[in-house]
Design a protein around this motif. Sequence first.
Motif, PDB file in Angstrom:
ATOM      1  N   SER A   8       5.108  -6.539  -3.467  1.00  0.00           N
ATOM      2  CA  SER A   8       3.083  -6.377  -4.044  1.00  0.00           C
ATOM      3  C   SER A   8       4.150  -5.320  -5.677  1.00  0.00           C
ATOM      4  CB  SER A   8       2.959  -5.213  -3.475  1.00  0.00           C
ATOM      5  OG  SER A   8       2.998  -6.174  -2.034  1.00  0.00           O
ATOM      6  N   PHE A   9       3.155  -5.911  -6.234  1.00  0.00           N
ATOM      7  CA  PHE A   9       3.288  -5.090  -7.902  1.00  0.00           C
ATOM      8  C   PHE A   9       2.482  -4.472  -8.329  1.00  0.00           C
ATOM      9  CE2 PHE A   9       5.753  -9.498  -8.169  1.00  0.00           C
ATOM     10  CZ  PHE A   9       7.257  -8.440  -8.992  1.00  0.00           C
ATOM     11  N   LEU A  10       2.597  -3.075  -8.309  1.00  0.00           N
ATOM     12  CA  LEU A  10       1.605  -1.595  -8.629  1.00  0.00           C
ATOM     13  C   LEU A  10       1.882  -2.156  -9.556  1.00  0.00           C
ATOM     14  CD1 LEU A  10       2.189   1.054  -6.149  1.00  0.00           C
ATOM     15  CD2 LEU A  10      -0.043  -0.914  -6.255  1.00  0.00           C
ATOM     16  N   MET A  11       0.157  -1.766 -10.455  1.00  0.00           N
ATOM     17  CA  MET A  11      -0.304  -1.889 -11.876  1.00  0.00           C
ATOM     18  C   MET A  11      -0.951  -0.854 -11.647  1.00  0.00           C
ATOM     19  SD  MET A  11      -2.141  -5.352 -12.278  1.00  0.00           S
ATOM     20  CE  MET A  11      -3.396  -4.774 -14.210  1.00  0.00           C
ATOM     21  N   THR A  12      -1.209  -0.467 -14.048  1.00  0.00           N
ATOM     22  CA  THR A  12      -2.136  -0.019 -14.045  1.00  0.00           C
ATOM     23  C   THR A  12      -3.317  -0.795 -14.241  1.00  0.00           C
ATOM     24  OG1 THR A  12      -1.531   0.147 -16.101  1.00  0.00           O
ATOM     25  CG2 THR A  12      -0.341   1.851 -14.726  1.00  0.00           C
ATOM     26  N   ASN A  13      -4.598   0.532 -14.614  1.00  0.00           N
ATOM     27  CA  ASN A  13      -5.888  -0.675 -14.884  1.00  0.00           C
ATOM     28  C   ASN A  13      -5.871  -0.236 -15.222  1.00  0.00           C
ATOM     29  OD1 ASN A  13      -8.427  -0.786 -14.818  1.00  0.00           O
ATOM     30  ND2 ASN A  13      -8.244   0.642 -14.163  1.00  0.00           N
ATOM     31  N   PRO A  14      -6.131  -1.731 -16.325  1.00  0.00           N
ATOM     32  CA  PRO A  14      -5.703  -1.797 -18.222  1.00  0.00           C
ATOM     33  C   PRO A  14      -7.096  -1.257 -18.869  1.00  0.00           C
ATOM     34  CG  PRO A  14      -5.805  -3.816 -17.273  1.00  0.00           C
ATOM     35  CD  PRO A  14      -6.192  -3.297 -15.599  1.00  0.00           C
ATOM     36  N   ALA A  15      -7.942  -0.912 -18.763  1.00  0.00           N
ATOM     37  CA  ALA A  15      -9.139  -0.299 -18.997  1.00  0.00           C
ATOM     38  C   ALA A  15      -8.752   1.153 -18.436  1.00  0.00           C
ATOM     39  CB  ALA A  15     -10.510  -0.460 -18.391  1.00  0.00           C
ATOM     40  N   VAL A  67      -7.048 -15.272  -6.036  1.00  0.00           N
ATOM     41  CA  VAL A  67      -7.486 -14.847  -5.962  1.00  0.00           C
ATOM     42  C   VAL A  67      -8.067 -14.162  -4.653  1.00  0.00           C
ATOM     43  CG1 VAL A  67      -9.486 -12.910  -7.323  1.00  0.00           C
ATOM     44  CG2 VAL A  67      -8.084 -13.771  -9.014  1.00  0.00           C
ATOM     45  N   LEU A  68      -8.047 -13.232  -3.975  1.00  0.00           N
ATOM     46  CA  LEU A  68      -8.661 -12.955  -2.552  1.00  0.00           C
ATOM     47  C   LEU A  68      -9.292 -11.831  -2.592  1.00  0.00           C
ATOM     48  CD1 LEU A  68      -4.755 -13.105  -0.489  1.00  0.00           C
ATOM     49  CD2 LEU A  68      -6.283 -15.365  -1.528  1.00  0.00           C
ATOM     50  N   SER A  69     -10.179 -11.351  -1.681  1.00  0.00           N
ATOM     51  CA  SER A  69     -11.209 -10.528  -1.664  1.00  0.00           C
ATOM     52  C   SER A  69     -11.059  -9.778   0.011  1.00  0.00           C
ATOM     53  CB  SER A  69     -12.337 -11.031  -2.001  1.00  0.00           C
ATOM     54  OG  SER A  69     -13.299 -11.510  -0.698  1.00  0.00           O
ATOM     55  N   LYS A  70     -11.110  -8.447  -0.560  1.00  0.00           N
ATOM     56  CA  LYS A  70     -11.357  -7.494   1.048  1.00  0.00           C
ATOM     57  C   LYS A  70     -11.919  -7.333   1.280  1.00  0.00           C
ATOM     58  CE  LYS A  70      -7.886  -4.916   0.073  1.00  0.00           C
ATOM     59  NZ  LYS A  70      -6.865  -3.654   1.594  1.00  0.00           N
ATOM     60  N   HIS A  71     -12.239  -6.445   2.710  1.00  0.00           N
ATOM     61  CA  HIS A  71     -13.480  -5.702   2.077  1.00  0.00           C
ATOM     62  C   HIS A  71     -13.623  -4.452   1.602  1.00  0.00           C
ATOM     63  CE1 HIS A  71     -16.900  -3.442   4.126  1.00  0.00           C
ATOM     64  NE2 HIS A  71     -15.762  -2.370   3.938  1.00  0.00           N
ATOM     65  N   LYS A  72     -14.110  -4.878   0.449  1.00  0.00           N
ATOM     66  CA  LYS A  72     -14.995  -4.068  -1.143  1.00  0.00           C
ATOM     67  C   LYS A  72     -13.867  -4.358  -1.610  1.00  0.00           C
ATOM     68  CE  LYS A  72     -18.537  -1.211   0.893  1.00  0.00           C
ATOM     69  NZ  LYS A  72     -19.605  -0.215   1.074  1.00  0.00           N
ATOM     70  N   HIS A  73     -12.946  -4.969  -2.310  1.00  0.00           N
ATOM     71  CA  HIS A  73     -11.707  -5.006  -3.097  1.00  0.00           C
ATOM     72  C   HIS A  73     -10.817  -6.574  -3.247  1.00  0.00           C
ATOM     73  CE1 HIS A  73      -8.564  -3.124  -5.154  1.00  0.00           C
ATOM     74  NE2 HIS A  73      -7.649  -3.675  -4.885  1.00  0.00           N
ATOM     75  N   ALA A  74     -11.091  -6.477  -4.116  1.00  0.00           N
ATOM     76  CA  ALA A  74     -10.103  -8.223  -4.786  1.00  0.00           C
ATOM     77  C   ALA A  74      -8.640  -7.927  -5.124  1.00  0.00           C
ATOM     78  CB  ALA A  74     -11.545  -8.315  -5.921  1.00  0.00           C
ATOM     79  N   LEU A  75      -7.440  -8.677  -4.894  1.00  0.00           N
ATOM     80  CA  LEU A  75      -6.532  -8.814  -5.386  1.00  0.00           C
ATOM     81  C   LEU A  75      -5.883 -10.067  -5.762  1.00  0.00           C
ATOM     82  CD1 LEU A  75      -4.458  -8.955  -2.164  1.00  0.00           C
ATOM     83  CD2 LEU A  75      -6.411  -7.930  -2.017  1.00  0.00           C
ATOM     84  N   CYS A  76      -4.690  -9.849  -6.489  1.00  0.00           N
ATOM     85  CA  CYS A  76      -4.004 -11.244  -6.875  1.00  0.00           C
ATOM     86  C   CYS A  76      -2.946 -11.441  -6.192  1.00  0.00           C
ATOM     87  CB  CYS A  76      -4.264 -10.954  -8.522  1.00  0.00           C
ATOM     88  SG  CYS A  76      -3.532 -12.414  -9.757  1.00  0.00           S
ATOM     89  N   VAL A  77      -3.177 -13.035  -6.139  1.00  0.00           N
ATOM     90  CA  VAL A  77      -1.568 -13.191  -5.079  1.00  0.00           C
ATOM     91  C   VAL A  77      -0.761 -14.456  -6.488  1.00  0.00           C
ATOM     92  CG1 VAL A  77      -0.525 -14.205  -3.626  1.00  0.00           C
ATOM     93  CG2 VAL A  77      -2.419 -12.578  -2.627  1.00  0.00           C
ATOM     94  N   HIS A  88      -0.410  -8.575  -6.607  1.00  0.00           N
ATOM     95  CA  HIS A  88      -0.769  -8.184  -8.028  1.00  0.00           C
ATOM     96  C   HIS A  88      -1.884  -6.818  -7.585  1.00  0.00           C
ATOM     97  CE1 HIS A  88       2.437 -10.274 -10.356  1.00  0.00           C
ATOM     98  NE2 HIS A  88       2.379 -10.692  -9.320  1.00  0.00           N
ATOM     99  N   ASP A  89      -1.505  -5.880  -7.998  1.00  0.00           N
ATOM    100  CA  ASP A  89      -2.576  -4.762  -7.175  1.00  0.00           C
ATOM    101  C   ASP A  89      -3.165  -3.168  -8.534  1.00  0.00           C
ATOM    102  OD1 ASP A  89      -5.379  -4.407  -6.877  1.00  0.00           O
ATOM    103  OD2 ASP A  89      -5.091  -4.338  -4.588  1.00  0.00           O
ATOM    104  N   THR A  90      -3.774  -2.657  -8.463  1.00  0.00           N
ATOM    105  CA  THR A  90      -3.818  -1.180  -8.729  1.00  0.00           C
ATOM    106  C   THR A  90      -3.680  -0.776  -7.390  1.00  0.00           C
ATOM    107  OG1 THR A  90      -6.279  -1.270  -8.682  1.00  0.00           O
ATOM    108  CG2 THR A  90      -4.778  -2.023 -10.428  1.00  0.00           C
ATOM    109  N   ILE A  91      -3.718  -0.903  -6.509  1.00  0.00           N
ATOM    110  CA  ILE A  91      -4.064  -0.220  -5.203  1.00  0.00           C
ATOM    111  C   ILE A  91      -2.401  -0.595  -4.075  1.00  0.00           C
ATOM    112  CG2 ILE A  91      -5.795   0.676  -4.570  1.00  0.00           C
ATOM    113  CD1 ILE A  91      -6.712  -1.016  -3.152  1.00  0.00           C
ATOM    114  N   LYS A  92      -2.065  -0.061  -3.246  1.00  0.00           N
ATOM    115  CA  LYS A  92      -1.341  -0.474  -2.432  1.00  0.00           C
ATOM    116  C   LYS A  92      -2.123  -0.951  -1.155  1.00  0.00           C
ATOM    117  CE  LYS A  92       2.845   0.377  -0.249  1.00  0.00           C
ATOM    118  NZ  LYS A  92       4.107   1.392  -0.175  1.00  0.00           N
ATOM    119  N   ASN A  93      -1.727  -3.034  -0.586  1.00  0.00           N
ATOM    120  CA  ASN A  93      -2.349  -3.799   0.666  1.00  0.00           C
ATOM    121  C   ASN A  93      -1.675  -2.868   2.444  1.00  0.00           C
ATOM    122  OD1 ASN A  93      -4.794  -4.680  -1.228  1.00  0.00           O
ATOM    123  ND2 ASN A  93      -3.366  -4.826  -2.696  1.00  0.00           N
TER     124      ASN A  93
END
Length: 140
Positions: free
Chosen positions: A3-10, A89-99, A105-110
């Motif tokens: 997994s790659f943790l990233m900063t929020n671009p905004a 792009v996957l969605s899980k309970h109230k969250h989306a992440l990129c694979v 690739h996400d801003t949080i650990k999944n």
Amino acid sequence: MKSFLMTNPAGEEDTNNCTIISLSLAAGITYEKANRIGIKAGREKNKGFYLEPLYKEAKNKGIKIEKIPVDKNTTIKQFISDYPIGRYVLSKHKHALCVINGKIHDTIKNGMNSKVDEAYRFNVNTESKIKKYVRDHYFY
């Protein structure tokens, strides 16, 4: 699985923007362009948003996206095992992440055992476009 943790671009200016970040990464477009697509689709700043209307608008902009059917018991780990190559792009309970090619690739650990609610494949060849974005927003 890596997994790659990233900063929020905004930064702190826009939160609850996981769908926008995921669209940007999977489609290989800038965060700003993905955000404009989100605004046109009806997303408000600092508010979460659903994938379906966002991707309908993205398709209108020429981005190639297809929904992949997933079983209700499919986990992130199982999805990556089944689809090791490509941009998703996957969605899980109230969250989306990129694979991308089996890496999250996400801003949080999944949790790898989190259930996947929806999955979308992006049919683009954008590896060169994403290099600067990765350099600017990821922690190594």
